[in-house]
Design a protein around this motif. Structure first.
Motif, PDB file in Angstrom:
ATOM      1  N   LEU A   1      -9.338   1.931   9.360  1.00 11.04           N
ATOM      2  CA  LEU A   1      -7.873   2.031   9.445  1.00 11.04           C
ATOM      3  C   LEU A   1      -7.434   3.492   9.385  1.00 11.04           C
ATOM      4  O   LEU A   1      -6.624   3.955  10.183  1.00 11.04           O
TER       5      LEU A   1
ATOM      6  N   GLY B   1      -7.877   5.345  12.336  1.00 14.06           N
ATOM      7  CA  GLY B   1      -7.038   4.881  13.428  1.00 14.06           C
ATOM      8  C   GLY B   1      -7.798   4.108  14.491  1.00 14.06           C
ATOM      9  O   GLY B   1      -7.316   3.917  15.602  1.00 14.06           O
TER      10      GLY B   1
ATOM     11  N   ILE C   1      -8.782   0.959  14.187  1.00 18.19           N
ATOM     12  CA  ILE C   1      -8.167  -0.367  14.218  1.00 18.19           C
ATOM     13  C   ILE C   1      -6.784  -0.268  13.588  1.00 18.19           C
ATOM     14  O   ILE C   1      -6.507   0.642  12.802  1.00 18.19           O
ATOM     15  N   SER C   2      -5.898  -1.201  13.956  1.00 19.96           N
ATOM     16  CA  SER C   2      -4.544  -1.137  13.399  1.00 19.96           C
ATOM     17  C   SER C   2      -4.342  -2.187  12.315  1.00 19.96           C
ATOM     18  O   SER C   2      -3.470  -2.071  11.476  1.00 19.96           O
ATOM     19  N   ALA C   3      -5.178  -3.249  12.341  1.00 17.44           N
ATOM     20  CA  ALA C   3      -5.106  -4.257  11.280  1.00 17.44           C
ATOM     21  C   ALA C   3      -6.528  -4.484  10.782  1.00 17.44           C
ATOM     22  O   ALA C   3      -7.481  -4.325  11.548  1.00 17.44           O
TER      23      ALA C   3
END
Ligand SMILES: Nc1ncnc2c1ncn2[C@@H]1O[C@H](COP(=O)(O)OP(=O)(O)OP(=O)(O)O)[C@@H](O)[C@H]1O
Ligand SMILES: [Mg+2]
Lengths: 353, 302
Positions: free
Chosen positions: B155, B158, B160-162
């Motif tokens: 995360l 950046g 992955i966003s979830a």
């Protein structure tokens, strides 16, 4: 085909760095002719294996080039060089049969199966192992493994075959047999052999030409006869066969020994020189004979086909003569006896240190 | 045979028996005994509160593969059971494969270190054994859970966003099992590669083999006993894995081990549990048989 099948141009190989650096090969240049039985001869650690490994491509030179059949192959990996190696340890594949070992290279090259089978059969016949085709490597004697290693390396018909002391693991009798066998294989296949040994007798009997090496440098390259009769320096003279070295001063007509005797030598070399002469080129004569050098018998060593007579000259210089065993009776020499020594004309060699 | 030889042989035999007797007793009591008990239990009737009732029944065995419909009493395939079997076998196979692909380079790396350094690397490989399996598995859970280390890093970077849902998936089971069983693959591979004569590499390379061919035609065939041993050592315990699926699968993704435990616990069906245990045993035996075959295949030629 180029005039030379394989050439080394100013090859240098250094191992390690800084104060631990070893120059295993020092500016070696060498031209080997097609179909030659070429021997690298030298004491342990002189760089013979290193030179072979550069030819095979296992090692990259620090400087210099290698030409194979006129083409630069210096940086080609081993699997792209038509050069094969017979390893000292044989390095046969233990998980494969004799036939599979011999056919390995052809299989890797993607040759059709029928061709592989035919070649393998031909190779096994060549080394007289037809009956062993289906055996595992571990079921073979040392001599048989040696033959498999040869057949395996010859099967792809390389341009050059490298042999690194292939006979050193065999006992004397088998060794002699394999020497003959190797010569036969070379004649029948016409492949250039580069053979490494530190056994000078083996080198003399088998080779077309010999390169004598010492400390990473080539000392002399020539036919066995040239090297034996005309060694260019003291190292070569001492390494090949036995030699007497006598300090002397060169003058017109020959070399003047410290004892005042003159050994006649062709060609003129003035100043301090070393006279090299083989023990078998010395004849023992009565002391009063014209031109003979006075000596005293110090020791007699019998060795079957002859006797080595160790002597001392008037100034103490040691000298050895090789005497043939007479057909009958004793050689008629006693310790402490005074004798004359007569060199065979033209046999003495002057070396500049 | 002379009388003296005869007496000598009799004594040797007697001594040999005397020496193995303690081991035999332990084996009988600890291995064969319980096994026979399990076999007998699988043919009995389940008691109401666990345990068994001593009357013969094939229900236990039947239930391994079929289910009786509670309404119309018809039999049909026990889908859930088959899923568990399939998951156990497939996850074990994939774990074995992944362990091999991760373990082979590792073993090669260690085997090619100077002899003085190898002990150190091997020590590192065995280091996880020094900690309790349960704790290690919980640690993995901590790393892969939604608020765990891995997701946090991904995360923050950046990528992955979830958070990725990794816990309670088959992927989590795989990660856990590869982690736990990898050393069991590395050690036999190392043993095989350490004996490997590396001069053969040069020989093969000299005989026109490419690097891939050297690996496939020379290294792997010669290392085969190690590969087979490592695979068995990983595959067999994977099949019976209990702790890893329990924690990383969260009770949803059962493997045979958990399923058997369930029968002896809440399921209160000891005969079914016993039958399942024997099925597991048979699968393991089959795997071992393949192993023995492979090893003998090696020997026959030699
Ligand atoms: N990989 C290496 N690293 C460092 N030094 C090396 C290496 N290989 C060879 N040498 C050094 O290079 C020199 C030549 O070695 P090489 O093996 O070529 O000798 P050789 O003539 O084949 O000897 P022998 O007859 O004993 O086989 C030696 O001093 C050796 O110590
Ligand atoms: Mg060598």
């Amino acid at each position: 085909m180029a005039k030379h099948i394989i050439s080394a141009r100013n090859l240098v190989k250094a191992f390690g760095t800084g104060e631990f650096a070893v120059r295993a090969l020092d500016t070696v240049s060498l031209d080997i002719r097609p179909g030659e039985f070429f021997t690298l001869l030298g004491p342990s650690g002189c760089g013979k294996t290193t030179l072979l490994r550069l030819f095979a491509g296992f090692e990259m030179p620090s400087a210099g080039t290698i030409l194979l059949d006129g083409e630069d192959v210096t940086v080609l990996p081993p699997n792209r060089r038509p050069i094969n190696t017979v390893f000292q340890s044989y390095a046969l594949f233990p998980h494969l049969t004799v036939a599979e070992n011999v056919g390995f290279a052809l299989k890797m090259q993607g040759k059709p199966r029928a061709e592989i089978e035919a070649t393998v059969a031909r190779m096994l016949a060549l080394v007289r192992l037809e009956a062993m085709a289906g055996r595992k490597i571990t079921q073979l004697s040392g001599g048989q493994q040696q033959r498999v290693a040869l057949a395996r390396a010859l099967a792809p018909h390389p341009k050059v075959l490298l042999l690194d002391e292939p006979l050193s693991a065999l006992d004397l009798k088998l060794r002699k047999e394999m020497q003959v066998e190797l010569k036969r294989l070379q004649n029948e296949t016409g492949i250039t052999f580069i053979f490494v040994t530190h056994d000078q007798e083996e080198a003399l009997t088998m080779s077309d030409r010999i390169a004598v090496m010492s400390a990473g440098k080539l000392q002399q390259v020539g036919t066995p006869k040239e090297i034996y009769t005309h060694p260019i320096n003291r190292f070569v003279a001492a390494f090949i066969g036995e030699t007497n070295f006598i300090e002397a001063v060169g003058e017109t007509g020959g070399a003047r020994l410290k004892t005042g005797d003159l050994i006649p030598v062709e060609g003129v070399l003035h100043g301090p020189v070393t006279v090299a002469i083989r023990p078998e080129q010395l004849r023992l004569v009565p002391p009063e004979t014209e031109g003979a050098i006075a000596a005293t018998v110090r020791d007699l060593v019998y060795f079957g086909t002859g006797t080595h007579c160790h002597m001392a000259l008037a100034d103490g210089t040691a000298l050895t003569a090789r005497l043939q065993s007479p057909a009958s009776g004793e050689i008629g020499l006693a310790l402490g006896e005074s004798v004359g020594v007569l060199p065979t004309p033209g046999a003495a060699q002057l070396l500049r240190e | 045979m002379s009388a003296a030889e005869e007496a000598e042989r009799a004594r040797t035999t007697r001594n040999a028996w005397a020496l193995v007797t303690p081991a035999l007793i332990v084996l009988m009591a600890a291995a064969i005994g319980p096994l026979v008990l399990v076999l007998i239990y699988s043919f009995l009737t389940p008691g109401d509160y666990g345990n068994v009732v001593w009357s013969f029944s094939l229900e236990g065995w039947q239930k391994v593969v079929v289910e009786r419909d509670i309404f119309d009493e018809t039999l049909h395939l026990a889908q859930a059971h088959l899923t568990i079997f399939w998951r156990s076998v497939s996850l074990s196979l994939v774990t074995t494969l992944l362990s091999f692909f991760a373990g082979f380079p590792t073993a090669w790396f260690i085997a090619t270190r100077p002899a003085s350094q190898r002990a150190f690397w091997l020590f590192l490989i065995t280091l996880p054994f020094w900690t309790n399996l349960l704790i290690r598995t919980f640690a993995i859970n901590q790393i892969i859970r939604n608020e765990g280390l891995l997701n946090t890093i991904l995360l923050k970077l950046g990528i992955i966003s979830a958070p990725l849902q990794m816990t309670y998936t088959e992927g989590a089971l795989l990660i856990g099992m590869v982690y736990v069983y990898l050393p069991l693959m590395v050690l036999p591979l190392y043993a095989a590669l350490e004996r490997f004569d590396r001069r053969l590499l040069e020989a093969a390379y000299d005989l026109y083999a490419s690097r891939w061919q050297v690996l496939l035609r020379v290294v792997l065939p010669i290392a085969r006993p190690g590969i087979v041993a490592g695979s068995i050592l990983v595959f067999v315990p994977c099949l019976g894995a209990y702790v890893t699926p329990r924690i990383l699968g969260g009770g949803k993704l059962m493997m045979i081990g958990n399923f058997i435990e369930l029968q002896f616990g809440q399921g209160r069906n000891w005969p079914l549990g016993a039958a399942l245990s024997i099925v597991l045993l048979v699968i393991v035996m089959a795997a071992l048989l393949i192993y023995v075959r492979a090893i003998n295949g090696e020997k026959r030629g030699v």
